[in-house]
Design a protein around this motif. Structure first.
Motif, PDB file in Angstrom:
ATOM      1  N   GLY A 156     -24.653 -19.694 -15.490  1.00 18.76           N
ATOM      2  CA  GLY A 156     -25.649 -20.708 -15.842  1.00 18.76           C
ATOM      3  C   GLY A 156     -26.627 -20.176 -16.878  1.00 18.76           C
ATOM      4  N   ILE A 157     -27.448 -21.062 -17.402  1.00 14.10           N
ATOM      5  CA  ILE A 157     -28.477 -20.674 -18.367  1.00 14.10           C
ATOM      6  C   ILE A 157     -29.378 -19.598 -17.750  1.00 14.10           C
ATOM      7  CG2 ILE A 157     -30.013 -22.587 -17.642  1.00 14.10           C
ATOM      8  CD1 ILE A 157     -30.947 -22.749 -20.570  1.00 14.10           C
ATOM      9  N   GLY A 158     -29.673 -18.553 -18.514  1.00 13.40           N
ATOM     10  CA  GLY A 158     -30.567 -17.497 -18.025  1.00 13.40           C
ATOM     11  C   GLY A 158     -29.935 -16.553 -17.021  1.00 13.40           C
ATOM     12  N   SER A 159     -28.586 -16.609 -16.881  1.00 15.14           N
ATOM     13  CA  SER A 159     -27.935 -15.724 -15.897  1.00 15.14           C
ATOM     14  C   SER A 159     -27.711 -14.319 -16.464  1.00 15.14           C
ATOM     15  CB  SER A 159     -26.591 -16.312 -15.458  1.00 15.14           C
ATOM     16  OG  SER A 159     -25.732 -16.446 -16.579  1.00 15.14           O
ATOM     17  N   GLY A 160     -27.699 -14.223 -17.800  1.00 16.13           N
ATOM     18  CA  GLY A 160     -27.459 -12.923 -18.426  1.00 16.13           C
ATOM     19  C   GLY A 160     -26.057 -12.783 -18.994  1.00 16.13           C
ATOM     20  N   LYS A 161     -25.352 -13.936 -19.168  1.00 16.04           N
ATOM     21  CA  LYS A 161     -23.970 -13.847 -19.666  1.00 16.04           C
ATOM     22  C   LYS A 161     -23.917 -13.293 -21.090  1.00 16.04           C
ATOM     23  CE  LYS A 161     -23.810 -18.725 -20.793  1.00 16.04           C
ATOM     24  NZ  LYS A 161     -25.233 -18.809 -20.403  1.00 16.04           N
ATOM     25  N   SER A 162     -24.929 -13.596 -21.929  1.00 20.58           N
ATOM     26  CA  SER A 162     -24.917 -13.092 -23.313  1.00 20.58           C
ATOM     27  C   SER A 162     -25.082 -11.575 -23.324  1.00 20.58           C
ATOM     28  CB  SER A 162     -26.033 -13.732 -24.135  1.00 20.58           C
ATOM     29  OG  SER A 162     -25.847 -15.126 -24.164  1.00 20.58           O
ATOM     30  N   ALA A 163     -25.977 -11.071 -22.475  1.00 23.41           N
ATOM     31  CA  ALA A 163     -26.185  -9.614 -22.391  1.00 23.41           C
ATOM     32  C   ALA A 163     -24.910  -8.934 -21.902  1.00 23.41           C
ATOM     33  CB  ALA A 163     -27.352  -9.300 -21.454  1.00 23.41           C
ATOM     34  N   ALA A 164     -24.233  -9.547 -20.935  1.00 25.35           N
ATOM     35  CA  ALA A 164     -22.973  -8.983 -20.422  1.00 25.35           C
ATOM     36  C   ALA A 164     -21.920  -8.985 -21.531  1.00 25.35           C
ATOM     37  CB  ALA A 164     -22.488  -9.790 -19.219  1.00 25.35           C
ATOM     38  N   ALA A 165     -21.830 -10.101 -22.257  1.00 25.45           N
ATOM     39  CA  ALA A 165     -20.829 -10.219 -23.331  1.00 25.45           C
ATOM     40  C   ALA A 165     -21.088  -9.172 -24.422  1.00 25.45           C
ATOM     41  CB  ALA A 165     -20.874 -11.622 -23.931  1.00 25.45           C
ATOM     42  N   GLU A 166     -22.358  -8.965 -24.750  1.00 24.87           N
ATOM     43  CA  GLU A 166     -22.712  -7.968 -25.785  1.00 24.87           C
ATOM     44  C   GLU A 166     -22.241  -6.578 -25.371  1.00 24.87           C
ATOM     45  OE1 GLU A 166     -26.934  -8.130 -26.670  1.00 24.87           O
ATOM     46  OE2 GLU A 166     -26.737 -10.257 -27.221  1.00 24.87           O
ATOM     47  N   HIS A 167     -22.374  -6.272 -24.088  1.00 27.31           N
ATOM     48  CA  HIS A 167     -21.973  -4.941 -23.632  1.00 27.31           C
ATOM     49  C   HIS A 167     -20.445  -4.798 -23.625  1.00 27.31           C
ATOM     50  CE1 HIS A 167     -22.944  -0.982 -22.439  1.00 27.31           C
ATOM     51  NE2 HIS A 167     -22.319  -1.055 -21.284  1.00 27.31           N
ATOM     52  N   ALA A 177     -18.540  -6.269 -25.737  1.00 31.20           N
ATOM     53  CA  ALA A 177     -18.226  -6.111 -27.169  1.00 31.20           C
ATOM     54  C   ALA A 177     -18.491  -4.673 -27.613  1.00 31.20           C
ATOM     55  CB  ALA A 177     -19.037  -7.095 -27.999  1.00 31.20           C
ATOM     56  N   ALA A 178     -19.589  -4.080 -27.106  1.00 34.42           N
ATOM     57  CA  ALA A 178     -19.932  -2.700 -27.460  1.00 34.42           C
ATOM     58  C   ALA A 178     -18.856  -1.725 -26.944  1.00 34.42           C
ATOM     59  CB  ALA A 178     -21.297  -2.329 -26.879  1.00 34.42           C
ATOM     60  N   LEU A 179     -18.139  -2.140 -25.899  1.00 38.53           N
ATOM     61  CA  LEU A 179     -17.059  -1.304 -25.340  1.00 38.53           C
ATOM     62  C   LEU A 179     -15.739  -1.519 -26.093  1.00 38.53           C
ATOM     63  CD1 LEU A 179     -17.856  -1.844 -21.540  1.00 38.53           C
ATOM     64  CD2 LEU A 179     -18.277   0.237 -22.859  1.00 38.53           C
ATOM     65  N   GLY A 180     -15.788  -2.375 -27.122  1.00 42.69           N
ATOM     66  CA  GLY A 180     -14.595  -2.562 -27.958  1.00 42.69           C
ATOM     67  C   GLY A 180     -13.747  -3.775 -27.614  1.00 42.69           C
ATOM     68  N   VAL A 181     -14.282  -4.659 -26.758  1.00 40.36           N
ATOM     69  CA  VAL A 181     -13.522  -5.856 -26.375  1.00 40.36           C
ATOM     70  C   VAL A 181     -13.794  -6.966 -27.400  1.00 40.36           C
ATOM     71  CG1 VAL A 181     -13.097  -7.551 -24.539  1.00 40.36           C
ATOM     72  CG2 VAL A 181     -13.748  -5.202 -23.948  1.00 40.36           C
ATOM     73  N   HIS A 182     -12.750  -7.688 -27.789  1.00 35.41           N
ATOM     74  CA  HIS A 182     -12.882  -8.821 -28.721  1.00 35.41           C
ATOM     75  C   HIS A 182     -13.523  -9.985 -27.960  1.00 35.41           C
ATOM     76  CE1 HIS A 182     -11.566 -11.191 -32.283  1.00 35.41           C
ATOM     77  NE2 HIS A 182     -11.492 -12.170 -31.405  1.00 35.41           N
ATOM     78  N   VAL A 183     -14.701 -10.415 -28.412  1.00 36.68           N
ATOM     79  CA  VAL A 183     -15.441 -11.471 -27.710  1.00 36.68           C
ATOM     80  C   VAL A 183     -15.570 -12.695 -28.613  1.00 36.68           C
ATOM     81  CG1 VAL A 183     -17.688 -12.116 -26.716  1.00 36.68           C
ATOM     82  CG2 VAL A 183     -16.747  -9.829 -26.282  1.00 36.68           C
ATOM     83  N   VAL A 184     -15.225 -13.854 -28.083  1.00 32.77           N
ATOM     84  CA  VAL A 184     -15.412 -15.116 -28.797  1.00 32.77           C
ATOM     85  C   VAL A 184     -16.382 -15.960 -27.978  1.00 32.77           C
ATOM     86  CG1 VAL A 184     -14.309 -17.233 -29.619  1.00 32.77           C
ATOM     87  CG2 VAL A 184     -13.098 -15.045 -29.792  1.00 32.77           C
ATOM     88  N   LYS A 241     -25.272  -3.362 -17.235  1.00 34.47           N
ATOM     89  CA  LYS A 241     -24.351  -2.595 -18.084  1.00 34.47           C
ATOM     90  C   LYS A 241     -23.403  -1.731 -17.244  1.00 34.47           C
ATOM     91  CE  LYS A 241     -26.955  -2.375 -22.399  1.00 34.47           C
ATOM     92  NZ  LYS A 241     -27.657  -1.500 -23.361  1.00 34.47           N
ATOM     93  N   THR A 242     -23.930  -1.128 -16.193  1.00 30.13           N
ATOM     94  CA  THR A 242     -23.097  -0.298 -15.309  1.00 30.13           C
ATOM     95  C   THR A 242     -21.987  -1.139 -14.685  1.00 30.13           C
ATOM     96  OG1 THR A 242     -25.002   1.078 -14.812  1.00 30.13           O
ATOM     97  CG2 THR A 242     -23.162   1.233 -13.284  1.00 30.13           C
ATOM     98  N   GLU A 243     -22.353  -2.350 -14.253  1.00 31.33           N
ATOM     99  CA  GLU A 243     -21.363  -3.248 -13.628  1.00 31.33           C
ATOM    100  C   GLU A 243     -20.317  -3.696 -14.656  1.00 31.33           C
ATOM    101  OE1 GLU A 243     -20.903  -4.529 -10.201  1.00 31.33           O
ATOM    102  OE2 GLU A 243     -21.737  -2.523 -10.319  1.00 31.33           O
ATOM    103  N   VAL A 244     -20.765  -3.984 -15.885  1.00 25.10           N
ATOM    104  CA  VAL A 244     -19.840  -4.383 -16.952  1.00 25.10           C
ATOM    105  C   VAL A 244     -18.833  -3.263 -17.210  1.00 25.10           C
ATOM    106  CG1 VAL A 244     -19.686  -4.775 -19.463  1.00 25.10           C
ATOM    107  CG2 VAL A 244     -21.307  -6.100 -18.082  1.00 25.10           C
TER     108      VAL A 244
END
Length: 207
Positions: A16-27, A29-36, A189-192
């Motif tokens: 949901g909005i404000g759940s932190g999905k964008s922050a999770a997705a960014e991490h 991506a930083a690990l090398g995963v292709h994110v759309v 980030k640890t969980e991601v």
């Protein structure tokens, strides 16, 4: 590296909005995963010069355009949130175009798995195109608090967005994995990273 015989499997990431999905997705991506990001795809299909924008202006009038001829999202949002029929009209126009855009972008992936981030993964039926679903979950009070802090918006508008999104229960029903994001960014980030290592062991998204 991926070979042509091992196409990346697709992880749907939602929350949901404000759940932190964008922050999770960014991490991820930083690990090398292709994110759309479906929100990015939704922005691309209504850029000036794209047919969708012309259709929207014909339907709603020039009031949905900014001075620079870009779509005025705020104006459009207030028109459709108060009118479910208009929201359905807009979704019928945009969803097929967004689907095409997403498929095209996911096809570029070189990582072992790719991620489709979408706040409306469940509601739009996009989860049907994924092999696995990860839900970033947070208590609703925390979602509202984070969104008010991040966006220049009212509590009523945040509540309207929450109401338009799938209920928490509905999202969790579709989840293969749940990451509860109710503490801080370091924990997220640890969980991601933990999930990423697990996902690298999967074939086609299944253990």
């Amino acid at each position: 590296m991926n070979t042509s015989s091992s196409k990346p499997w697709i992880l749907g990431l939602t929350g949901g909005i404000g759940s932190g999905k964008s922050a999770a997705a960014e991490h991820f991506a930083a690990l090398g995963v292709h994110v759309v990001d479906a929100d990015d795809a939704a922005r691309w299909v209504v850029e000036p010069g794209r047919p969708a924008l012309d259709s929207i202006v014909q339907h709603f009038g020039n009031g949905v355009l900014q001075a620079d001829k870009q779509l005025d999202r705020g104006a459009l949002r207030s028109l459709i949130f108060s009118d479910p029929q208009q929201r359905r009209w807009l979704e019928a126009l945009l969803h097929p175009l967004i689907r095409e855009e997403i498929a095209h972008n996911l096809a570029q992936a070189q990582s072992p798995y790719a991620i489709l981030v979408s706040p409306l993964l469940i509601e739009s039926g996009q989860h049907a195109t994924t092999q696995r679903v990860l839900v970033i979950d947070a208590p609703q009070a925390l979602q509202i608090q984070r969104t008010l802090r991040r966006d220049n918006t009212s509590e009523a508008q945040v509540q309207a967005i929450l109401n338009a999104q799938a209920s928490r229960e509905e999202r969790l029903r579709h989840a293969d994995d749940v990451l509860v994001n109710d503490t801080d960014l370091k924990t997220l980030k640890t969980e991601v990273e933990r999930l990423h290592h697990f996902y690298l062991t999967l074939c086609g998204g299944q253990p």
